[in-house]
Design a protein around this motif. Structure first.
Motif, PDB file in Angstrom:
ATOM      1  N   GLU A   1     -13.385 -10.243  -5.546  1.00 48.64           N
ATOM      2  CA  GLU A   1     -14.829  -9.985  -5.556  1.00 48.64           C
ATOM      3  C   GLU A   1     -15.602 -11.093  -4.837  1.00 48.64           C
ATOM      4  O   GLU A   1     -16.454 -10.826  -3.979  1.00 48.64           O
ATOM      5  CB  GLU A   1     -15.312  -9.873  -7.001  1.00 48.64           C
ATOM      6  CG  GLU A   1     -16.813  -9.644  -7.137  1.00 48.64           C
ATOM      7  CD  GLU A   1     -17.273  -9.665  -8.590  1.00 48.64           C
ATOM      8  OE1 GLU A   1     -18.504  -9.725  -8.811  1.00 48.64           O
ATOM      9  OE2 GLU A   1     -16.412  -9.636  -9.490  1.00 48.64           O
TER      10      GLU A   1
ATOM     11  N   TRP B   1     -14.398 -13.392  -2.714  1.00 52.77           N
ATOM     12  CA  TRP B   1     -13.986 -13.504  -1.313  1.00 52.77           C
ATOM     13  C   TRP B   1     -14.682 -12.455  -0.452  1.00 52.77           C
ATOM     14  O   TRP B   1     -15.210 -12.770   0.627  1.00 52.77           O
ATOM     15  CB  TRP B   1     -12.479 -13.387  -1.207  1.00 52.77           C
ATOM     16  CG  TRP B   1     -11.912 -13.520   0.186  1.00 52.77           C
ATOM     17  CD1 TRP B   1     -11.168 -12.597   0.862  1.00 52.77           C
ATOM     18  CD2 TRP B   1     -12.039 -14.632   1.079  1.00 52.77           C
ATOM     19  NE1 TRP B   1     -10.819 -13.068   2.099  1.00 52.77           N
ATOM     20  CE2 TRP B   1     -11.345 -14.325   2.269  1.00 52.77           C
ATOM     21  CE3 TRP B   1     -12.675 -15.866   0.989  1.00 52.77           C
ATOM     22  CZ2 TRP B   1     -11.269 -15.187   3.344  1.00 52.77           C
ATOM     23  CZ3 TRP B   1     -12.599 -16.723   2.070  1.00 52.77           C
ATOM     24  CH2 TRP B   1     -11.908 -16.384   3.227  1.00 52.77           C
ATOM     25  N   LEU B   2     -14.716 -11.211  -0.925  1.00 52.35           N
ATOM     26  CA  LEU B   2     -15.377 -10.146  -0.173  1.00 52.35           C
ATOM     27  C   LEU B   2     -16.872 -10.413  -0.043  1.00 52.35           C
ATOM     28  O   LEU B   2     -17.479 -10.124   0.995  1.00 52.35           O
ATOM     29  CB  LEU B   2     -15.133  -8.792  -0.841  1.00 52.35           C
ATOM     30  CG  LEU B   2     -13.693  -8.271  -0.798  1.00 52.35           C
ATOM     31  CD1 LEU B   2     -13.579  -6.954  -1.556  1.00 52.35           C
ATOM     32  CD2 LEU B   2     -13.218  -8.098   0.638  1.00 52.35           C
ATOM     33  N   ASN B   3     -17.468 -10.976  -1.093  1.00 47.04           N
ATOM     34  CA  ASN B   3     -18.892 -11.293  -1.037  1.00 47.04           C
ATOM     35  C   ASN B   3     -19.167 -12.387   0.002  1.00 47.04           C
ATOM     36  O   ASN B   3     -20.158 -12.322   0.743  1.00 47.04           O
ATOM     37  CB  ASN B   3     -19.385 -11.744  -2.409  1.00 47.04           C
ATOM     38  CG  ASN B   3     -20.876 -12.061  -2.402  1.00 47.04           C
ATOM     39  OD1 ASN B   3     -21.706 -11.180  -2.235  1.00 47.04           O
ATOM     40  ND2 ASN B   3     -21.212 -13.320  -2.587  1.00 47.04           N
ATOM     41  N   SER B   4     -18.292 -13.386   0.068  1.00 49.27           N
ATOM     42  CA  SER B   4     -18.458 -14.455   1.060  1.00 49.27           C
ATOM     43  C   SER B   4     -18.311 -13.902   2.475  1.00 49.27           C
ATOM     44  O   SER B   4     -19.063 -14.283   3.380  1.00 49.27           O
ATOM     45  CB  SER B   4     -17.437 -15.574   0.827  1.00 49.27           C
ATOM     46  OG  SER B   4     -17.716 -16.272  -0.357  1.00 49.27           O
ATOM     47  N   ILE B   5     -17.351 -13.002   2.673  1.00 46.16           N
ATOM     48  CA  ILE B   5     -17.163 -12.390   3.995  1.00 46.16           C
ATOM     49  C   ILE B   5     -18.405 -11.597   4.390  1.00 46.16           C
ATOM     50  O   ILE B   5     -18.870 -11.671   5.525  1.00 46.16           O
ATOM     51  CB  ILE B   5     -15.927 -11.468   4.007  1.00 46.16           C
ATOM     52  CG1 ILE B   5     -14.661 -12.240   3.657  1.00 46.16           C
ATOM     53  CG2 ILE B   5     -15.782 -10.790   5.363  1.00 46.16           C
ATOM     54  CD1 ILE B   5     -14.355 -13.392   4.559  1.00 46.16           C
ATOM     55  N   LYS B   6     -18.945 -10.853   3.437  1.00 44.05           N
ATOM     56  CA  LYS B   6     -20.104 -10.001   3.709  1.00 44.05           C
ATOM     57  C   LYS B   6     -21.348 -10.832   3.997  1.00 44.05           C
ATOM     58  O   LYS B   6     -22.117 -10.520   4.920  1.00 44.05           O
ATOM     59  CB  LYS B   6     -20.358  -9.083   2.517  1.00 44.05           C
ATOM     60  CG  LYS B   6     -21.540  -8.139   2.689  1.00 44.05           C
ATOM     61  CD  LYS B   6     -21.716  -7.260   1.472  1.00 44.05           C
ATOM     62  CE  LYS B   6     -22.923  -6.330   1.619  1.00 44.05           C
ATOM     63  NZ  LYS B   6     -23.111  -5.483   0.416  1.00 44.05           N
ATOM     64  N   THR B   7     -21.562 -11.897   3.220  1.00 46.83           N
ATOM     65  CA  THR B   7     -22.776 -12.702   3.341  1.00 46.83           C
ATOM     66  C   THR B   7     -22.622 -13.899   4.268  1.00 46.83           C
ATOM     67  O   THR B   7     -23.584 -14.616   4.525  1.00 46.83           O
ATOM     68  CB  THR B   7     -23.221 -13.203   1.955  1.00 46.83           C
ATOM     69  OG1 THR B   7     -22.161 -13.995   1.374  1.00 46.83           O
ATOM     70  CG2 THR B   7     -23.531 -12.023   1.040  1.00 46.83           C
ATOM     71  N   LYS B   8     -21.381 -14.132   4.738  1.00 44.44           N
ATOM     72  CA  LYS B   8     -21.084 -15.272   5.626  1.00 44.44           C
ATOM     73  C   LYS B   8     -21.440 -16.604   4.973  1.00 44.44           C
ATOM     74  O   LYS B   8     -21.965 -17.515   5.609  1.00 44.44           O
ATOM     75  CB  LYS B   8     -21.823 -15.122   6.967  1.00 44.44           C
ATOM     76  CG  LYS B   8     -21.502 -13.852   7.723  1.00 44.44           C
ATOM     77  CD  LYS B   8     -22.297 -13.767   9.012  1.00 44.44           C
ATOM     78  CE  LYS B   8     -22.027 -12.472   9.758  1.00 44.44           C
ATOM     79  NZ  LYS B   8     -22.807 -12.358  11.016  1.00 44.44           N
TER      80      LYS B   8
ATOM     81  N   ASN C   1     -22.057 -15.373  14.992  1.00 41.75           N
ATOM     82  CA  ASN C   1     -20.967 -14.528  14.497  1.00 41.75           C
ATOM     83  C   ASN C   1     -19.818 -15.403  13.999  1.00 41.75           C
ATOM     84  O   ASN C   1     -19.530 -16.449  14.578  1.00 41.75           O
ATOM     85  CB  ASN C   1     -20.460 -13.604  15.615  1.00 41.75           C
ATOM     86  CG  ASN C   1     -21.553 -12.698  16.145  1.00 41.75           C
ATOM     87  OD1 ASN C   1     -22.266 -12.065  15.379  1.00 41.75           O
ATOM     88  ND2 ASN C   1     -21.691 -12.632  17.460  1.00 41.75           N
TER      89      ASN C   1
ATOM     90  N   SER D   1     -12.129 -13.326  11.426  1.00 38.04           N
ATOM     91  CA  SER D   1     -13.548 -13.092  11.132  1.00 38.04           C
ATOM     92  C   SER D   1     -13.748 -12.099   9.994  1.00 38.04           C
ATOM     93  O   SER D   1     -14.774 -12.131   9.314  1.00 38.04           O
ATOM     94  CB  SER D   1     -14.262 -12.576  12.388  1.00 38.04           C
ATOM     95  OG  SER D   1     -13.658 -11.380  12.858  1.00 38.04           O
ATOM     96  N   ASP D   2     -12.761 -11.214   9.768  1.00 37.21           N
ATOM     97  CA  ASP D   2     -12.854 -10.233   8.690  1.00 37.21           C
ATOM     98  C   ASP D   2     -12.242 -10.745   7.385  1.00 37.21           C
ATOM     99  O   ASP D   2     -12.163  -9.992   6.404  1.00 37.21           O
ATOM    100  CB  ASP D   2     -12.157  -8.926   9.094  1.00 37.21           C
ATOM    101  CG  ASP D   2     -12.856  -8.264  10.273  1.00 37.21           C
ATOM    102  OD1 ASP D   2     -14.096  -8.337  10.323  1.00 37.21           O
ATOM    103  OD2 ASP D   2     -12.171  -7.690  11.130  1.00 37.21           O
TER     104      ASP D   2
END
Length: 613
Positions: free
Chosen positions: A324, A326-333, A365, A282-283
């Motif tokens: 950049e 990948w982290l944005n996709s994780i943050k915004t789902k 989630n 999930s992270d």
């Protein structure tokens, strides 16, 4: 210990001084004296007690009364009744209590039997404790039965076992059957007997028992059971009893087996695919890659789970953008999509299209991420060859087109006053077609530059109102049949800092599209305004319009809208794709409102120059 042969006392003394309920009985066992505490036990008046027998007072013991009274009279020894339940009425309320009763003979000074004495001692809180115990036992029974859990109590000295009814049922017996410890052991299948022996040995060493294995029940049905227990020790610290629970876990085991089989099938399928498949938690931490990834990269699972992980095969120039996005996709789902280069085991880099989607639970989630990477290296090479061809064609075509245009302009200048109308019309037609051809070649070159990320922009401040006005006039000059209405919704000039030629290209494209897709009308409306530090231009036509499917694809490369007869209009379908890219590079936006057969209204916005804000 009370020696009944020594008890001699005056009745009044016993009644007054005793802290307990006292009742004196004659030799015929009729009540002669009672104190207040004993009267309270009976919930009767004193006059209703004197002269009555015990059977009249406590009818619930009438059946056993003669036995213990005879024993009391014949042996002259005291007699105990433990935890005798008594219901006492107090102010109309009935209360249950427990008493210990002592019956003993009392002798006179000559040693002769004088009378019998009954002492009643209340057991404090016995009712509440007993009720609480019963309720706790009931809650435990309900909890264990609702979870298919059975309880057992094993005597470690004689190996006698007591168990709940549901335990016998698990072993295939009727719930009333009392199963022995040996029977239970014999039901364990031979292959799992050593597990039971090991569990018992561990229990004796640690005090905790834990066993999980298979049984064959009375009906030869194989079941999985799980049993947990704890050893209790006697005063000499010798194992005395072992208490525990036992549960039928066949359903869980069968489900685990099914899941395991599915995972094997999934792994086989994933490893058989040429595409790269990868999974993250999930992270966003990746924890699975199919075999194709390892075959391509020459790396191992350990390589990917240590250090930089699988980023080590990503081209150094692509890593920062990869991280950049990948982290944005994780943050915004939101879905991750990126074209980047991976290094193979030979050291060569290949273009890949990587895409990952989040898998959500019922509460929204993210449970995990599932991603794929597809080899697009050959497509990239073909695109590169195409772009090289377009650049070469542009260069090769520019010279003859420029030459043709130059001679047309020269002929028009030389024969501009000619009365030969056919000649004049022909020259104008040639010039218009040369201009269209020149525009198409320019669009193709722009597409090539955009894909390479090399579309040049020269920014400078200019009046957007003036540019829109000039572009409208140019369009009107070539499209004399069209009526273009310009609406200005601003009290002052509107200035932007942008590439003037590219913004001209945007306005020109929207205007020519409005005219092209309005074959049965000759009216176009252009509006310009400001809002939230943005200049907003709209171009509205009253032509064929678009449905929702067309609206979703209108800014895609090479897409063209069809008319009623499903015939597409002239063009390559790249104009709006270029327009959107130009506006994106200016940090602007473009959007559209449309209704089929009623027309379309395109909007675009640009940030205002600082002096307008």
């Amino acid at each position: 210990m009370i020696d009944s042969h020594k008890i001699t006392a005056k009745p009044d003394f016993l009644l007054e001084k005793s802290p307990f309920g006292v009742c004196l009985l004659g030799k015929d066992f009729k009540i002669t004296h009672v104190n207040e505490k004993w009267i309270a036990i009976t919930s009767k008046d004193k006059k209703d007690l004197i002269g009555k027998g015990l059977a009249d007072i406590f009818p619930q013991i009438k059946k056993n009364l003669s036995h213990f009274l005879d024993e009391l009279k014949n042996t002259n020894r005291h007699y105990h009744i433990h935890e005798f339940p008594v219901t006492i009425e107090t102010e109309g309320n009935l209360t249950g209590r427990f008493y210990n009763f002592l019956y003993c003979p009392v002798f006179d000074s000559e040693g002769e039997l004088d009378y019998f004495c009954s002492l009643a001692v209340e057991i404090p809180n016995a009712v509440a404790l007993k009720d609480q115990l019963e309720k706790s036992e009931e809650r435990l029974r309900l909890a264990t039965e609702s979870n298919n859990i059975s309880t057992w109590d094993l005597n470690l000295k004689n190996f006698q076992i007591y168990h709940s009814e549901s335990l016998a049922h698990i072993f295939g017996y009727d719930s009333t059957h009392s199963i022995t410890q040996l029977e239970m052991k014999n039901h364990i299948i031979d292959e799992d007997q050593h597990l039971l022996d090991e569990a018992l040995a561990d229990a004796l060493a640690t005090g905790k028992y834990s066993f999980e294995g298979r049984i064959k029940d009375k009906n030869d049905k194989i079941k999985f059971i799980s049993s947990r227990g704890k050893i209790f020790y006697d005063e000499q610290n010798v194992p005395d009893r072992m208490l525990g629970v036992l549960q039928d876990i066949s359903e869980r085991k069968n489900l685990e087996k099914e899941i395991e089989e599915r995972e094997v099938r999934y792994k086989f399928l994933a490893d058989a695919m040429p595409q790269f498949i990868w999974i993250g938690d999930s992270d966003g931490n990746l924890n699975y890659w199919n075999q194709a990834v390892f075959d391509f990269s020459g790396k191992t699972l350990e390589d990917f789970t240590t250090g930089d992980g699988w980023l080590q095969i990503v081209h150094p120039d692509d890593r920062e953008k990869n991280i950049e996005m990948w982290l944005n996709s994780i943050k915004t789902k939101t879905i991750f999509s990126l074209e980047h280069r991976f290094q193979n085991k030979n050291g060569d880099f290949k273009w890949m299209l990587s895409r990952a989607v989040p898998d959500f639970d019922d509460e929204g989630n993210v449970k995990h991420w599932v991603g794929t990477s597809t080899d697009i290296d050959e497509i990239k090479k073909q695109e590169h060859q195409k772009n090289d061809f377009i650049k070469m064609a542009n260069h090769e075509l520019k010279t003859p087109i420029t030459t043709i245009k130059g001679y047309v302009q020269l002929l028009k200048k030389m024969r501009g006053n000619s009365d030969d109308q056919f000649l004049n019309n022909s020259l104008n037609t040639i010039e218009n077609q040369v201009n269209k051809l020149n525009g198409l070649i320019g669009d193709l070159l722009d597409i090539s530059r955009m894909e390479d990320g090399n579309l040049p922009l020269t920014r400078r401040p200019f009046s957007l109102i003036k540019l829109v006005t000039e572009t409208i006039e140019d369009i009107k000059a070539s499209e004399e049949s069209q009526e273009i209405k310009f609406v200005l919704n601003s009290d002052s000039d509107i200035e932007v800092n942008a590439d003037k030629e590219r913004i001209t290209q945007v306005i020109n494209n929207l205007l020519t599209n409005a005219i092209k897709y309005s074959p049965n009308t000759n009216n176009v409306v252009v509006e310009i305004s400001t809002k939230n530090n943005q200049a907003i231009v709209s171009v509205e036509d009253f032509g064929i319009g678009m449905d929702n499917e067309e609206l979703s694809r209108i800014f895609q490369r090479f897409y063209r809208v069809s008319g009623e007869d499903e015939e597409t209009f002239p063009g390559f379908g790249i104009g709006l794709f270029i327009v959107k890219d130009i506006l994106d590079r200016h940090k602007g936006k473009i959007w559209v409102e449309s209704e089929k057969q009623k027309g379309s209204k395109f909007y675009f916005s640009l940030p205002l120059n600082k002096k307008n804000k």
